[in-house]
Scaffold this motif. Sequence first.
Motif, mmCIF file in Angstrom:
data_model
loop_
_atom_site.group_PDB
_atom_site.id
_atom_site.type_symbol
_atom_site.label_atom_id
_atom_site.label_comp_id
_atom_site.label_asym_id
_atom_site.label_seq_id
_atom_site.Cartn_x
_atom_site.Cartn_y
_atom_site.Cartn_z
ATOM 1 N N GLU A 98 1.033 4.841 -4.394
ATOM 2 C CA GLU A 98 -0.305 5.264 -4.821
ATOM 3 C C GLU A 98 -0.798 4.396 -5.990
ATOM 4 N N PRO A 117 0.793 -1.244 0.000
ATOM 5 C CA PRO A 117 0.000 0.000 0.000
ATOM 6 C C PRO A 117 0.822 1.289 0.000
ATOM 7 N N ARG A 172 -7.782 -1.110 -5.182
ATOM 8 C CA ARG A 172 -9.181 -0.643 -5.199
ATOM 9 C C ARG A 172 -9.946 -1.265 -6.354
ATOM 10 N N TRP A 212 -8.057 -4.065 5.949
ATOM 11 C CA TRP A 212 -6.789 -3.849 6.657
ATOM 12 C C TRP A 212 -6.804 -4.718 7.908
ATOM 13 N N TYR A 242 -1.915 2.424 5.170
ATOM 14 C CA TYR A 242 -2.952 1.404 5.331
ATOM 15 C C TYR A 242 -4.325 2.089 5.434
ATOM 16 N N ARG A 262 -2.141 1.275 -4.656
ATOM 17 C CA ARG A 262 -3.424 1.450 -3.956
ATOM 18 C C ARG A 262 -4.568 1.514 -4.948
ATOM 19 N N LYS A 268 -5.179 4.938 4.136
ATOM 20 C CA LYS A 268 -5.552 5.439 2.804
ATOM 21 C C LYS A 268 -6.059 4.320 1.904
ATOM 22 N N ALA A 269 -5.439 3.141 2.020
ATOM 23 C CA ALA A 269 -5.757 2.060 1.088
ATOM 24 C C ALA A 269 -7.017 1.282 1.476
#
Length: 179
Positions: A86, A83, A93, A100, A141, A89, A143-144
Motif C-alpha cells: 500500500e 504495487p 499515485r 497498468w 494492479y 501504491r 488498486k494501483a
Amino acid sequence: MLPNIVLIGFMGSGKSSVGRKLADMTGHRFIDTDKLIVTRTRQPITSIFKYNGEEYFRNLETEELKKLADLTGIILATGGGVPLREENREILRQIGPVAWLDADPDEVFERVSRNKKRPLLQTENPRRTFDELRQQRIEFYEKAADFRIDSSRINHSKTARKILDETMRFQAARSPADS
Ligand code: S3P
C-alpha cells in the motif's frame, strides 16, 4: 504540460521496452526501479533474492521509490511486485498517472520463459507459478492503476502511443482547467 507516467504490470508485460519508447516520444527521462536497485547494490536481482531474500529486495524497492516522489519529467517502469505494498501504491499515485500494462498470459509467458532473470519463476513448474502469481497480483494492479492498457499483439510503439493518449485523457478529466 505532460505529467510523469508510471508503468506497472506483471513481469514480461513490456514495461521497460514500452517505457523507453515513451521516453523517446515525450523527452521525459526513463527510470526503471529494477535498474536503480542493481546500480545501488551492484548485484543482479537474482543474487539479491538468493543471498538477501525477497523482503530485503522489497524494502529496497520502497526506499528507491521514495526518492522519486518529487521528480518531474519522468517515465517510471516498476518491478512487477511494486504495487503489492500500500505504501508503494501511494508513492506511485504521487508520482503520476499509473498505467497498468497487461497482455495475453500466453504471450507474456513466452517472453519471460526466454531468460532466467526472474527469480520468482525459477520453480519446478514455472508456468503454474506464473499463472498463480499473476492471478494473485491482479487485485493489486487494479488498486494501483488509473487505467489499463492491453498490449496483446501490438508492438511497443503502438502500446506507447495508446498509453500517451490515455494519459492525456486521464489528465484532462482530472484537471479540466489545465488541459
Ligand atoms: C518481480 C519482477 C521483476 C523484478 C523481480 C521481482 C516481481 O521485475 O522486480 O524479479 O515480483 O514480479 P519485472 O516486472 O521488470 O520483470
